[in-house]
Structure formats: structure tokens, C-alpha cells
Design an enzyme around this catalytic site. Sequence first.
Site, PDB file in Angstrom:
ATOM      1  CE1 TYR A 145      54.667  49.336  39.926  1.00 12.72           C
ATOM      2  CE2 TYR A 145      54.346  47.497  40.389  1.00 12.72           C
ATOM      3  CZ  TYR A 145      54.291  48.125  39.486  1.00 12.72           C
ATOM      4  OH  TYR A 145      54.851  48.183  38.595  1.00 12.72           O
TER       5      TYR A 145
ATOM      6  CG  ASP B 209      45.240  46.332  42.150  1.00  9.54           C
ATOM      7  OD1 ASP B 209      45.774  45.117  42.235  1.00  9.54           O
ATOM      8  OD2 ASP B 209      46.683  47.577  41.604  1.00  9.54           O
TER       9      ASP B 209
ATOM     10  CE  LYS C 202      52.505  40.484  41.321  1.00  9.05           C
ATOM     11  NZ  LYS C 202      51.687  41.452  41.611  1.00  9.05           N
TER      12      LYS C 202
HETATM   13  C1  LIG Z   1      52.729  42.502  40.874  1.00 14.22           C
HETATM   14  C2  LIG Z   1      51.246  43.912  41.208  1.00 14.22           C
HETATM   15  C3  LIG Z   1      50.575  44.298  39.896  1.00 14.22           C
HETATM   16  C4  LIG Z   1      51.092  44.827  38.719  1.00 14.22           C
HETATM   17  O1  LIG Z   1      51.186  43.334  37.838  1.00 14.22           O
HETATM   18  P1  LIG Z   1      51.796  43.638  36.763  1.00 14.22           P
HETATM   19  O2  LIG Z   1      51.399  41.172  36.212  1.00 14.22           O
HETATM   20  O3  LIG Z   1      53.076  43.167  37.173  1.00 14.22           O
HETATM   21  O4  LIG Z   1      52.022  44.367  36.205  1.00 14.22           O
HETATM   22  C5  LIG Z   1      49.268  45.677  40.063  1.00 14.22           C
HETATM   23  N1  LIG Z   1      49.359  45.587  40.915  1.00 14.22           N
HETATM   24  C6  LIG Z   1      49.367  44.916  42.519  1.00 14.22           C
HETATM   25  C7  LIG Z   1      48.825  45.127  43.252  1.00 14.22           C
HETATM   26  C8  LIG Z   1      50.652  43.814  42.144  1.00 14.22           C
HETATM   27  O5  LIG Z   1      50.960  43.400  43.301  1.00 14.22           O
END
Ligand SMILES: *Cc1c(COP(=O)(O)O)cnc(C)c1O
Length: 423
Positions: free
Chosen positions: A141, A234, A262
Site C-alpha cells: 500500500y 516506501d 508516520k
Molecule cells: C501509511 C502508509 C502510506 C500512506 O500514508 P498516509 O499518510 O496515510 O497517506 C503510504 N505508504 C505506506 C507504506 C504506509 O504505511
Amino acid sequence: MTNEKAFEKAKRYIPGGVNSPVRAFKSVGGTPIIIERGKNEFLYDIDGKKYIDFVLSWGPLIFGHCGKDLENALIKTAKKGLSFGAPTRLETELAKLILSHFDWLDKIRFCSSGTEATMSAIRLARAYSKKDGIIKFEGCYHGHSDSLLVKAGSGATTFGNASSLGVPEDFAKHTHLAVYNDIQSVKKCFESGEIGTVIIEPIAGNMGLVPADLTFLLNLRDLCTKNGAVLIFDEVMSGFRASEKGSHKFNQISSDMVTFGKVIGGGMSVAAFAGKAEIMDMLSPDGGVYQAGTLSGNPLAMAVGIATLSKIFKTNYLYEKLNKKANFITQALEKSAKAKGIPIQTTTRGSMWGFFFNENPVKNYDDALKSDTEMFAKFHAQMLKRGVYLAPSQFETCFVCTKHNKKSLEDTQDAIEKSFKAI
Ligand SMILES: *Cc1c(COP(=O)(O)O)cnc(C)c1O
């Protein structure tokens, strides 16, 4: 009772009653708890019930709720103004802090969400590679932008089909899907000749916790280099969660770009994308790739990010200590599940931990989907009843924070034992 009522009311005004779908508890059933406040490793709902929190805002709160130093940084900065839409020194400070741990990355730009970070990273990678095609992996994701919101069809290496209504086929057609931990599927995608970008969670946390195999990642790095493709790690979740260098501590691989989110905001809206100078210098205003944000680099968010990262760097053996806690929980899960004859797979990476009700090791999305989600729903409900707040889906990762101590971990162990007995 109050939780139910508040949720009903929310549903009158907000689609599904939530501002992000998984919060609605759809995959475990029941009503989400409505949060009143948090303190240390605990959450309190509006009924006054207390929970040990292993979601921690989906990762950001590595020091738990309401730490004094973070709170002070926030208040001190807020007193000078909430937002300026103009440069502050705080942005440079946070940029320097992050880059100091990723010496193969030269520059970084802040934005407000992980979705923005990956979306912008891909735009930049496409401009740099001069190719439109991207490879993404099933089960990874990267936020909800159009070209990344494509999931598994059964033909893994065929052109992606959109996994959300409203995404034009035309937007998804440059997204090629590969199978996690399967280098052959990546090679097939490269045969199209249009691939200029590969994006991956090197420690996947969004299909449950599934770390990539080292040889797979090494081969992936190699393929990208040979084909002139930009490799994006990512690490929105794993950055400063798995270790102070994200996945790098485990794989020693340097990707061309890294996305963060995060933890770097410690609970505020911050994300970022970073890369080598020759890529990052293509960004507007120096280059021709446009990207912007009214609240990007917001001072409050920067201040909490700085306080969080400074504290991380000051704490000795932080990730080793957190990993011990994570292992304590996964061992408790294994022991109690096995005693009951329930097949389980567990993993940890730093402060991240995950488990699947599955007979076989989980290496990719298809494996993950074979897990027993009904068992998960039952287990989740039992744990919630006993005051333990776990991510409400089999396909999410849980976390520990520095505030989880002997008492809260043993209480969790106790809840695990009792929950399996009650199932
Ligand atoms: C949480 C997450 C996202 C998206 O981040 P948001 O701040 O929710 O848009 C993208 N990539 C990874 C790996 C994530 O865990």
C-alpha cells in the site's frame, strides 16, 4: 453504550462514520471504540474504558501518547503562530536530522501525508527516467493516489486493474503488478520496456507484516540498476519504526528514493520524499516537476517531528529494546495459539509485529489472503473485551512503544491466553 450512540451519530454526517475506512471495524465486526484520550501506552474510550494500545495511530507514536517533551515542543511552537506558508528554520532542522541517517540521500521535501509523498516521488521518478510505466507489488500500500491504488488480479504480471471505483483505466494502465518476493514476476514486468520506476515497501506492513527476502531485494536493486529504473523504498511505515535507518539496517540496500511519514511527524501530519540530488533537483522551483502544499513543512508538525527524532537518536538501543517487547508478544501469541491447536505465523521487525492465522509462512499477498480472517475477527473481539486494542484487520501491522512496560506486556500476555481459551 455511549460508543454505539456516538458512532451512529457520526454515520449521519460522515460516510461510514469514519475519515479512513479501516477505522470502521468492518473486517472484524462490532462498533469501533470512540476515543476520548490517550496517555502513555493506553487509550481511553468515551465510556471511560482503558485499553493497551498496539495501534499507536498506525505507527507514529513510538514514545506513546502525550509525552511531555513532544507536548512542550508543540506548545512552544504554537505560541509563535500556527502556520506561515513561508520558510522556517524548523524545516531545515528536520531535513538535516532525517538525512543524517540516510547518507545516500541528498535532499528531502516535506508534504502532509504518505499518499502525497509516494504520489510525488513517482511523478519525479517518471520525469527522471522519462518512462511512464511503474511496477508495484500486490499487497503493498502506498496511499490512495490513482496510479497506486491498484491491487492483485490473478494474473500478477498483466496490466493492473483498478481496485477502487472512480480510477480511470487509463490511469492504472501504466501500473504493472508484480508478486512480492518473486523476482521472476518483476522480470516479466520489465519485458514491457516501459518501466522507469519500481516502488516497494521493503518491509511490507499493509498486508500484515511481511518483510522482503534479502536475495529478492538484492536482485530487485540489480534489475533496477540494469534497466535504468528508479527504485523507491516506501518507508512511510518502516522508517524509524524498524530501525533508525528503516529497512536499511536489515538489507543494507540503497534505493534511489525513500518516502517517509508516520514516525517522522510523531503524530502530526508530516510525510516526505527524499532522493539523490540529480533526481530531487528536478523538483519545482529548480526543475520542471511541480509539487506544492499550503501546509507542507507546517511549523507545529516540524517541531514535533524534530522532538521525536531527537529523542530517538538520544535513546540508546531503542530499537533493540522495542524489539524485545515485540518478541515477547509474538511469543505469547505462538504459545497460546499452539496450545489451542490454532495455526499461527508471527514476525517482528524492530518495533513492528504481526501475526497471521495461517498454516504456512506468508511471503506474498496471495499467501496472506489464505489466512483465517474469521479467526482473526473472533480473536480481535476477545482481546478488545479484555482491554487490548489491536489493529482491526488481519492485514495490518501492530506496534509497540517505549511506554509498554513489564506490567502492560504481562497483562497483554494474560489477555492473549484467556482470549484463545475463550474462542
Ligand atoms: C501509511 C502508509 C502510506 C500512506 O500514508 P498516509 O499518510 O496515510 O497517506 C503510504 N505508504 C505506506 C507504506 C504506509 O504505511
